[in-house]
Design an enzyme around this catalytic site. Structure first.
Site, PDB file in Angstrom:
ATOM      1  N   ASP A  67      89.829  -7.104  12.246  1.00  0.00           N
ATOM      2  CA  ASP A  67      88.431  -7.518  12.365  1.00  0.00           C
ATOM      3  C   ASP A  67      87.521  -6.377  12.819  1.00  0.00           C
ATOM      4  O   ASP A  67      87.996  -5.319  13.236  1.00  0.00           O
ATOM      5  CB  ASP A  67      88.317  -8.713  13.320  1.00  0.00           C
ATOM      6  N   ASN A 136      90.915 -18.828  23.986  1.00  0.00           N
ATOM      7  CA  ASN A 136      90.736 -20.134  23.335  1.00  0.00           C
ATOM      8  C   ASN A 136      91.665 -20.305  22.132  1.00  0.00           C
ATOM      9  O   ASN A 136      91.458 -21.202  21.315  1.00  0.00           O
ATOM     10  CB  ASN A 136      89.273 -20.320  22.912  1.00  0.00           C
ATOM     11  N   HIS A 138      92.127 -18.062  19.676  1.00  0.00           N
ATOM     12  CA  HIS A 138      91.730 -17.412  18.415  1.00  0.00           C
ATOM     13  C   HIS A 138      92.667 -16.253  18.070  1.00  0.00           C
ATOM     14  O   HIS A 138      93.262 -15.639  18.947  1.00  0.00           O
ATOM     15  CB  HIS A 138      90.251 -16.998  18.421  1.00  0.00           C
ATOM     16  N   GLU A 143      87.950 -18.358  15.174  1.00  0.00           N
ATOM     17  CA  GLU A 143      87.681 -19.202  16.329  1.00  0.00           C
ATOM     18  C   GLU A 143      88.149 -20.635  16.068  1.00  0.00           C
ATOM     19  O   GLU A 143      88.322 -21.027  14.905  1.00  0.00           O
ATOM     20  CB  GLU A 143      86.176 -19.209  16.610  1.00  0.00           C
TER      21      GLU A 143
HETATM   22  C1  GLP Z   1      89.196 -10.072  20.523  1.00  0.00           C
HETATM   23  C2  GLP Z   1      89.913  -9.639  19.239  1.00  0.00           C
HETATM   24  C3  GLP Z   1      91.253 -10.302  19.087  1.00  0.00           C
HETATM   25  C4  GLP Z   1      92.036 -10.185  20.387  1.00  0.00           C
HETATM   26  C5  GLP Z   1      91.291 -10.898  21.476  1.00  0.00           C
HETATM   27  C6  GLP Z   1      92.005 -10.862  22.814  1.00  0.00           C
HETATM   28  O1  GLP Z   1      88.438 -11.207  20.378  1.00  0.00           O
HETATM   29  N1  GLP Z   1      89.142  -9.903  18.060  1.00  0.00           N
HETATM   30  O2  GLP Z   1      91.957  -9.705  18.012  1.00  0.00           O
HETATM   31  O3  GLP Z   1      93.315 -10.732  20.239  1.00  0.00           O
HETATM   32  O4  GLP Z   1      90.033 -10.263  21.638  1.00  0.00           O
HETATM   33  O5  GLP Z   1      91.690  -9.683  23.489  1.00  0.00           O
HETATM   34  P1  GLP Z   1      92.426  -9.140  24.753  1.00  0.00           P
HETATM   35  O6  GLP Z   1      93.703  -8.565  24.278  1.00  0.00           O
HETATM   36  O7  GLP Z   1      91.510  -8.072  25.295  1.00  0.00           O
HETATM   37  O8  GLP Z   1      92.610 -10.263  25.692  1.00  0.00           O
END
Ligand code: GLP
Length: 242
Positions: A67, A136, A138, A143
């Site tokens: 993404d 959440n 995702h 989402e």
């Molecule tokens: C973002 C990314 C996800 C990732 C998520 C969790 O929203 N788009 O790919 O898994 O954050 O991030 P973190 O690893 O910092 O908790």
């Protein structure tokens, strides 16, 4: 779903890096699907160390990231493109021409997303897709919703995701409200999937992903239906799974 218990973040990172390096050793020209966020950084650091020791070679690997924020160019320090260069690609011998991130700078969402889908399909989909998980549930930026998404598309980020990601920006107003993300169907096409998770904030999402109903209300829950999905999580993230 295979669940691997790690003691802590360092252990989770080493175990995940082991799985990724095994993939690269077994198939030097493999396609890796990669993720951003804080969680995979330790695994990237470990892979850089092994590359420096001569244990793993990325010369023939190609990568597709999940993404990108809409509106951020690849040299914007808050973009995921920049994140990947800084935290991984600049530390290994990958050919940058073989690394791909959705083009956040293209304001034409339909064109940017269609082009990314075309590239991922032409590459034959990832041999291994690395995923973090949002608080959440995702994955990528898919989402919670009433349906599972298909290909790459533009999403409106939820307030909870904007809030969670604001720690990486100067102010919450700087967090982009939209992103281009690979869809759930594309993610499921990877031949193998590796989810990493750590810390108490992920405990509910990890439980729902592994043991909850398969529902688009928790996008990660669909991974229960993948035939080769491994979750590497630390004790805090697995706290509700015992
Ligand atoms: C973002 C990314 C996800 C990732 C998520 C969790 O929203 N788009 O790919 O898994 O954050 O991030 P973190 O690893 O910092 O908790």
């Amino acid at each position: 779903m295979r669940i691997i218990h790690a003691k802590d973040y360092a252990d989770m990172s080493r175990k995940a890096a082991n799985i990724i390096s095994a993939q690269v050793i077994l198939k030097p020209d493999c396609v890796l699907g990669l993720a951003t966020g804080s969680t995979p950084i330790g695994a990237y650091e470990q892979l850089i160390k092994w590359y420096e020791k001569g244990d793993v070679d990325f010369a023939e690997v190609s990568t597709y990231n999940l993404d990108e924020y809409r509106g951020l160019g690849h040299d914007d320090p808050q973009s995921y493109h920049y994140f990947m260069n800084k935290n991984f690609f600049h530390g290994i011998n990958i050919d940058l021409a073989n690394t791909h991130v959705p083009d956040g700078a293209n304001p034409d969402a339909d064109a940017a997303c269609a082009e990314y889908d075309r590239m991922v399909e032409a590459a034959g989909y990832p041999d291994l897709q690395l995923l973090g998980i949002g608080n959440n549930g995702h994955i990528g930026f898919n989402e919670p919703d009433s349906v599972f998404s298909k290909g790459t598309h533009c999403v409106d980020l939820t307030e909870s995701t904007i809030q969670a990601n604001s720690r990486l920006f100067e102010s919450i107003d700087d967090v982009p409200r939209q992103a281009y993300t690979m869809g759930v169907q594309t993610i499921m096409r990877a031949r193998s999937i590796l989810v990493v998770a750590n810390g108490p904030k992920k405990a509910q999402a990890v439980y729902d992903m592994c043991f909850g109903p398969v529902t688009p209300a928790c996008p990660a829950s669909i991974l229960q239906l993948h035939t080769n999905c491994t979750v590497v999580a630390d004790e805090e993230a697995l706290a509700l799974c015992h």
